[in-house]
Design an enzyme around this catalytic site. Structure first.
Site, PDB file in Angstrom:
ATOM      1  N   SER A  87     -22.280  49.707  18.772  1.00 44.11           N
ATOM      2  CA  SER A  87     -21.398  50.295  17.776  1.00 44.11           C
ATOM      3  C   SER A  87     -21.954  50.077  16.371  1.00 44.11           C
ATOM      4  CB  SER A  87     -19.985  49.726  17.948  1.00 44.11           C
ATOM      5  OG  SER A  87     -19.073  50.413  17.117  1.00 44.11           O
ATOM      6  N   HIS A  99     -47.561  15.337   6.561  1.00 44.82           N
ATOM      7  CA  HIS A  99     -48.659  14.627   5.919  1.00 44.82           C
ATOM      8  C   HIS A  99     -48.516  13.117   6.091  1.00 44.82           C
ATOM      9  CE1 HIS A  99     -52.074  14.793   3.222  1.00 44.82           C
ATOM     10  NE2 HIS A  99     -51.531  13.881   2.428  1.00 44.82           N
ATOM     11  N   ASP A 148     -48.207  19.394   8.665  1.00 42.81           N
ATOM     12  CA  ASP A 148     -48.836  19.169   7.366  1.00 42.81           C
ATOM     13  C   ASP A 148     -49.382  20.486   6.830  1.00 42.81           C
ATOM     14  OD1 ASP A 148     -50.175  18.263   5.154  1.00 42.81           O
ATOM     15  OD2 ASP A 148     -51.498  16.890   6.230  1.00 42.81           O
TER      16      ASP A 148
END
Length: 451
Positions: free
Chosen positions: A214, A428, A371
Site C-alpha cells: 500500500s 585503535h 580502527d
C-alpha cells in the site's frame, strides 16, 4: 492514496558496506514484485509448532533491555522464537522524544538466515503490526479466530524480520509528529536505523531487504534513496582507489608473497593530493555521523566526556604524584620535534628483521579491526613485504581463531618469531575495547599461556 499502490509491494535489496558506521548499507533496486494487500484467510493452519532456536547474545548490553519472551504473549499456547521489541529514538540527541517502535524477530530457520527483512504497512499511518499478526509474521490472529495460531508460512521461517511502526504517530511510536513530506520521513527512518544498529551491531553484516504494501510503496523508495546517498561517495572512493593504484597494491597481498611489493605512484613513497583518500573518507564519515571517531569507527552520538584531562589536572592528584601544579593534556598541543616534524629517514619496519633475529621472544603485532586511524590491510601488506628468517612474508594467511571467554575475538598467525593478531570489536586502543584479549596477548608474549 493511489489505488495502484493498494497492491504494490516494493522490495529493495541492500548490501552491507564497511566504509563507515553511518554508511551501513547501499541500496540497490532489485524488482517490483506485487503482493496482495488483503490476504485471504486460509481455511486451516498447520498445528506444527515453529522451530525454536536459542538466540545468540549481542555484544551491546543494551540489547538485553529489549528482549521479549515471545512464548509468554497472552493467548499464545505454543512455543515461539524469542524476539526483541521496544522504542528507539530517531536521533542520538539527549531528550529526544520522537521514537519508533520496532519488533525484531530472528529467523527460526535451523540454518539461520543471512538476510534482515524490514516490513512496513501503508496508510499512511498504519501500524506494521497489522502485517505481523495478519500477514507474514510467525503467528496469525485473523477475524474469526479465538486465539493466535502458528503461521507455517511466516517470513521468519526464511529471514530475520524487523517490523517497524513509522512514521512518528503510527502505532506504538511516540512523540510529536514533525514530518511534512516523504523526505522528512526518510530522514527520520534513517536516524532510527542508526540507533537500531548501534544496539544490534551484529545485524550490520546481514544484507537488508525492504518490503511493504500500500502506501509503503511511497515510503520505501524515499527511504532507499536516503540510504543510497552514500552510494555515490562509495563509488567515487572505489574509482579513485583503482585509479591511484591501491587496488593493484592490495592484489599483491598473497600468501606466500610472489615477490617484493610494487608501490603505487611509480613505486615511490609519494602520495599526490588527489590520491590522499583518507581525509576524504573521514570528511564524509563526519558528515554522516557528527560523532565519528577514526580511533573506533562504530562510535555514534552522544559523545561521552573524557575524564582524563580533568582528573590529571587536579591539584591533589598532582601533589600525590610529587608534581608541582602544571597543565597536563592527553596529547601535546605542539610538535615534540625541534624542527616541527619527524626527520627520521628510515621506517621502523626495516628494523624488524634484525630484531626478530635478536629477540628470543620474537615480535608480536596486533590491530583492532574497528580502527580507522590505521588500517589492518596496511599491517598485512607490511608483513608480506618484509624478509626475515630466510623468507619473505607469511607462508599462510592469518586464520587461526582467537578465543576468549567462550567467544571468538579475533584471528592470529605466527611464523619465524613474528606473531600477528587481528582483534574483532576493537578500535585503535585494543586494551580499552577488548581488555581480556589484550591481557591474554600480554601473557602470550610473557610465555605464560598460548593464544
Amino acid at each position: 492514496m493511489l489505488p495502484m499502490l493498494a497492491i504494490l509491494g516494493l522490495l529493495l535489496l541492500s548490501r552491507s558496506t564497511l566504509a563507515a558506521p553511518a554508511s551501513f548499507l547501499d541500496a540497490e533496486l532489485l524488482s517490483f514484485p506485487f503482493f496482495s494487500w488483503f490476504s485471504p484467510a486460509p481455511s486451516t493452519f498447520s498445528e506444527l509448532e515453529p522451530a525454536v532456536l536459542q538466540l545468540s547474545a549481542f555484544c551491546n548490553p543494551a540489547a538485553s533491555d529489549f528482549h521479549v519472551n515471545s512464548s509468554a504473549l497472552p493467548l499464545v499456547d505454543f512455543k515461539l522464537q524469542d524476539s526483541y521489541a521496544g522504542l528507539l529514538p530517531i536521533t542520538a540527541d539527549d531528550g529526544e522524544e520522537r521514537k519508533l517502535f520496532f519488533w525484531y524477530w530472528p529467523t527460526s530457520a535451523p540454518e539461520g538466515s543471512k538476510y534482515l527483512t524490514i516490513w512496513l504497512n501503508g496508510g499512511p499511518g498504519c501500524s506494521s503490526l497489522m502485517g505481523f499478526l495478519q500477514e507474514n509474521g510467525p503467528l496469525m490472529f485473523l477475524p474469526g479466530m479465538d486465539k493466535p495460531q502458528p503461521n507455517p508460512e511466516g517470513w521468519t521461517t526464511a529471514s530475520d524480520m524487523l517490523f517497524i511502526d513509522q512514521p512518528i504517530g503510527t502505532g506504538f511510536s511516540t512523540g510529536p509528529p514533525s514530518v511534512k513530506n516523504e523526505e522528512d520521513i526518510a530522514d527520520q527512518f534513517y536516524g532510527f536505523l542508526r540507533q537500531f544498529y548501534d544496539v544490534f551491531p551484529e545485524l550490520l553484516a546481514k544484507p537488508l531487504i525492504f518490503s511493504g504494501e500500500s502506501y509503503a510503496g511511497y515510503y520505501i523508495p524515499f527511504i532507499a534513496d536516503r540510504i543510497n546517498l552514500t552510494d555515490a561517495q562509495i563509488l567515487e572512493l572505489e574509482a579513485r582507489r583503482a585509479q591511484c593504484g591501491y587496488d593493484a597494491l592490495l592484489a599483491q597481498l598473497t600468501y606466500p608473497p610472489s615477490g617484493p611489493l610494487t608501490l603505487p605512484n611509480g613505486n615511490t613513497d609519494y602520495t599526490p593530493s588527489e590520491c590522499d583518500l583518507t581525509d576524504l573518507f573521514k570528511q564524509w564519515c563526519r558528515e554522516a555521523n557528527p560523532c565519528f571517531r577514526e580511533e573506533r569507527i562504530t562510535d555514534t552520538c552522544p559523545r561521552l566526556d573524557d575524564p582524563l584531562d580533568t582528573y590529571f589536572n587536579r591539584t591533589d592528584v598532582q601533589t600525590l604524584l610529587h608534581l608541582a601544579p602544571t597543565a597536563w593534556s592527553e596529547c601535546a598541543p605542539h610538535s615534540i620535534y625541534q624542527t616541527g616534524a619527524d626527520e627520521t629517514t628510515r621506517y621502523a619496519e626495516v628494523l624488524l628483521p634484525g630484531l626478530l633475529a635478536a629477540l628470543p621472544g620474537g615480535v608480536t603485532l596486533w590491530h583492532g579491526l574497528l580502527d580507522g586511524l590505521l588500517l589492518a590491510e596496511g599491517d598485512r601488506l607490511t608483513v608480506q613485504n618484509l624478509t626475515w628468517g630466510g623468507a619473505q612474508g607469511f607462508r599462510e594467511a592469518p586464520s587461526r581463531a582467537l578465543w576468549e571467554g567462550g567467544e571468538r575475538r579475533g584471528t592470529w598467525h605466527q611464523e619465524r618469531g613474528l606473531t600477528y593478531v587481528e582483534v574483532e570489536r576493537a578500535g585503535h586502543m585494543v586494551p580499552q575495547d577488548q581488555p581480556a584479549v589484550a591481557l591474554r596477548v600480554l601473557k602470550y608474549v610473557m610465555g605464560l599461556e598460548g593464544l
